[in-house]
Design an enzyme around this catalytic site. Structure first.
Site, mmCIF file in Angstrom:
data_model
loop_
_atom_site.group_PDB
_atom_site.id
_atom_site.type_symbol
_atom_site.label_atom_id
_atom_site.label_comp_id
_atom_site.label_asym_id
_atom_site.label_seq_id
_atom_site.Cartn_x
_atom_site.Cartn_y
_atom_site.Cartn_z
ATOM 1 N N GLY A 1 -0.648 3.407 -4.737
ATOM 2 C CA GLY A 1 0.735 3.412 -5.218
ATOM 3 C C GLY A 1 1.741 2.977 -4.189
ATOM 4 N N GLY A 2 1.274 2.328 -3.101
ATOM 5 C CA GLY A 2 2.217 1.778 -2.134
ATOM 6 C C GLY A 2 3.068 2.806 -1.428
ATOM 7 N N SER B 1 -5.854 1.064 -1.878
ATOM 8 C CA SER B 1 -4.539 0.501 -1.572
ATOM 9 C C SER B 1 -3.825 1.356 -0.521
ATOM 10 C CB SER B 1 -3.728 0.354 -2.858
ATOM 11 O OG SER B 1 -2.609 -0.471 -2.668
#
Length: 541
Positions: free
Chosen positions: A140-141, A223
Site C-alpha cells: 500500500g505504499g 511492495s
C-alpha cells in the site's frame, strides 16, 4: 412434531459439544479467545491489540504498550484499518481530492480509525508448539492497506499446518510518516516502521503462547511491506538487539526516495500539512497538529498525496539518524544486517498497473521529463544516462514502465540479494500480465485482496502449490528446496550469488502448462540496476 423438535435440539447440543473450543491466551494486559474454523482446524485470533492507541498526545510518538483490559476478549472481529490515503495522480489532475480507499471500501468493511495497532493470527489447532512464524506486512505504499484484506489461514495451509501466521497493521501516510525537523524534535520519525518493530518485539514476547517459536520468525511483505522488510534488515545499523527475525521474504520490494528527515522535500510537505490543517499561525505547529481532528488530518493526507507525481507516494520513510542511519542502498553495501537469509521475488512487469505509470500519457511521454519527475534530484547528465539505458526497451511508454518497475521495485531485490551473497534465493513471477501484486492471489487465494484482483488467472493446482509453498518452505527451513509436501514438483532452486546470478521463473506456456525453470538474471536489467545504485545518493534510495 415433539420427536422432530427433540432431534433438532439434540443435534444442536451435540454439535456444540463436538465443536472444538479455542484456548484463552493470556497476554498479561489482556486475555483473548480465538475461534476454531471447523473446516480447516485452524484457530483464528482477530483484532489482537499489540500497542496502545496512537492518538492525542501519542500521535507521532513511539508505540506504547497496551493498557490493561479486564475480562476475556473474544477475538473474532476484524480490527479497524489505519486511516488511509491514496496514490499520486498529478498527471491526471493536480486537484484530485478523493481517497483511493473510499473507492475501495464496500458495505460491511471495518471503519478506518487512528486506533489501529492490531494483529490477526492464525495457528493450527493441532500444532504442538514451537512452530515457525511468518509475519505478513501488507502492501500500500506506506499510505493505504490493512490486515483484513489478507487471510492468515491461507499461509498456514500453504505450510501444511506447520507454521503460524501473523498479519500486522501499522500507522500510514501522514500518521505514520510525517517528517521534518519539528517532528524530529517533538516526536518520532518513521512511526509506521517503529510500529512494525514494536509488533516484532511483541511477537518475541508473546507468540509462544499461540504455539510459535520466537527464534524462527520470518517477515514477509509485498511492495511497501517488502520494502519494510529490507529496511528492517538494515535498521539500527544491522545491530537490532535482541534479533527479531531470522529471514526476510520480499515480494516486489518498494524502494522510494528515503530523504533525510529535514530535506527540503519533507519540510515542504510538513508545511503543507500545517497549512491544510489550520495550524499555520500556531506557535507550536506540531502541538497544534496533535490537537487537530483526525479526519482533518486525513483530508490533508489525501489532498497532498493526490497532488504528487502519478504513481508515487508522498508520505514514505526517511533517514532519521537512529532507526535508519543512512540510505538503504548504502547500508546494504556495508553488509551489516539483522537477518541471515532472504527470498526475493519480483514480477515481470511491475509498473504496468494504471496507478503506477499513467497509460493516458502513453503517446506523449518524454523520457527525459519522466525520469526528472520520478527522481527530482538527479542531475541532467544522470537523467540523460538513464534515458540512453532505456532507449532499447521499446516505445517511450514501455521505457517508462521499465524504468519505474526496475528503479522502484526490481533493483531493490538485487541489492538485497547481493548484501546476503549466497544466502538468498531469487524468483520471477511471469504469469501474464505479471503486474504488480498479481502474485498475491496465489498465496492468499481466499483473501479479499485476491477477490479484489479476481481469482488467479492461471487456475492450475500444480502451479499454485509449487509457487505458494515455496514461500512457506522458506519460512519453515529458510530453504525453498526443503519441501513439506512430497508432491511438490519444483526443481532444485540454486542460491543467488554475485558470480552465479540464477533465479527461478514461475510462468506458463501458451497451452497453459506450468513452467518452472532456472534462468540467469538478465544482463541488461542487472546493468540498469547497477546504474540506479550508482546514483543512489541523488535518488535517496
Amino acid at each position: 412434531m415433539r420427536l422432530s423438535l427433540a432431534s433438532s435440539l439434540l443435534a444442536v447440543v451435540t454439535a456444540a459439544i463436538a465443536a472444538p473450543k479455542a484456548p484463552v491466551v493470556d497476554l498479561g494486559y489482556a486475555k483473548y479467545q480465538g475461534t476454531v474454523n471447523p473446516d480447516t482446524g485452524i484457530i483464528d485470533y482477530l483484532g489482537v491489540r499489540y500497542a496502545a492507541a496512537p492518538t492525542g498526545a501519542l500521535r507521532w510518538r513511539a508505540p506504547q504498550a497496551p493498557k490493561a483490559t479486564p475480562g476475556v476478549q473474544l477475538a473474532k472481529t476484524q480490527p479497524s484499518p489505519c486511516l488511509q490515503g491514496g496514490n499520486g495522480a498529478n498527471t491526471v489532475s493536480p486537484f484530485v481530492n478523493a481517497s483511493t480507499f473510499t473507492r475501495r471500501q464496500s458495505t460491511g468493511d471495518p471503519t478506518p480509525s487512528e486506533d489501529c495497532l492490531f494483529v490477526n493470527i492464525a495457528a493450527p489447532a493441532s500444532g504442538k508448539g514451537k512452530l515457525p512464524v511468518v509475519v505478513w506486512i501488507h502492501p500500500g505504499g506506506y499510505t493505504w492497506g490493512d490486515a483484513y484484506h489478507y487471510t492468515p489461514e491461507d499461509l498456514v495451509q500453504d505450510a501444511g499446518g506447520q507454521a503460524i501466521a501473523v498479519v500486522l497493521q501499522h500507522r500510514l501516510g501522514v500518521f505514520g510518516f510525517l517528517s521534518s525537523q519539528k517532528v524530529h524534535d517533538g516526536g518520532v520519525l518513521n512511526a509506521g516502521l517503529l510500529d512494525q518493530q514494536f509488533a516484532f518485539q511483541w511477537i518475541q514476547e508473546h507468540i509462544s503462547k499461540f504455539g510459535g517459536d520466537p527464534s524462527k520468525v520470518t517477515i514477509w511483505g509485498d511492495s511497501s511491506g517488502a520494502g519494510s522488510g529490507v529496511l528492517h534488515l538494515v535498521s539500527n545499523n544491522g545491530n537490532t538487539h535482541p534479533r527479531l527475525f531470522r529471514g526476510v521474504i520480499t515480494s516486489s520490494p518498494y524502494m522510494p526516495p528515503l530523504y533525510q528527515y529535514n530535506n527540503w522535500i519533507p519540510e515542504r510537505v510538513y508545511t503543507e500539512v500545517v497549512q491544510q490543517s489550520g495550524c499555520s499561525s500556531a506557535s507550536d505547529t506540531l502541538a497544534c497538529l496533535r490537537r487537530t481532528d483526525a479526519d482533518v488530518l486525513n483530508q490533508a493526507n489525501n489532498n497532498i498525496t493526490a497532488a504528487g507525481f502519478f504513481g508515487l507516494l508522498t508520505f514514505t520513510p526517511v533517514v532519521d539518524g537512529t532507526f535508519l542511519t543512512d540510505r538503504p542502498t548504502a547500508l546494504l553495501q556495508r553488509g551489516k544486517l539483522n537477518g541471515a537469509s532472504v527470498l526475493a521475488v519480483t514480477n515481470q512487469y511491475e509498473s504496468i498497473r494504471v496507478n503506477l505509470v499513467d497509460p493516458s500519457t502513453a503517446d506523449t511521454i518524454n523520457m527525459t521529463q519522466y525520469i526528472a519527475d520520478l527522481w527530482p534530484e538527479l542531475t541532467l547528465p544522470e537523467i540523460e544516462k538513464a534515458v540512453s539505458l532505456y532507449a532499447p526497451v521499446g516505445t517511450p511508454y514501455q521505457q517508462a514502465v521499465a524504468a519505474n518497475g526496475e528503479s522502484v521495485f526490481i533493483c531493490a531485490a538485487y541489492y538485497t540479494l547481493r548484501a546476503l551473497n549466497g544466502k538468498g534465493f531469487k524468483a520471477e513471477f511471469g504469469i501474464p500480465p505479471a503486474q504488480h501484486v498479481d502474485d498475491v492471489a496465489y498465496y492468499f487465494p481466499n483473501s479479499l485482496m485476491a477477490k479484489q484482483f479476481a481469482s488467479p488467472p492461471f487456475n492450475n493446482t500444480e502451479f499454485r502449490n509449487n509457487f505458494a509453498q515455496s514461500f512457506l518452505n522458506f519460512v519453515i527451513s529458510q530453504d525453498p528446496n526443503v519441501k513439506w509436501d512430497k508432491s511438490n514438483t519444483l526443481p532444485q532452486w540454486p542460491r543467488w550469488t554475485e558470480q552465479g546470478r540464477a533465479e527461478m521463473v514461475f510462468n506458463k506456456t501458451d497451452s497453459n502448462q506450468p513452467v518452472f525453470k532456472v534462468t540467469p538474471t538478465p544482463d541488461d536489467v542487472y546493468a540498469r540496476c547497477q546504474f540506479w545504485e550508482s546514483v543512489g545518493a541523488k535518488s535517496a534510495q
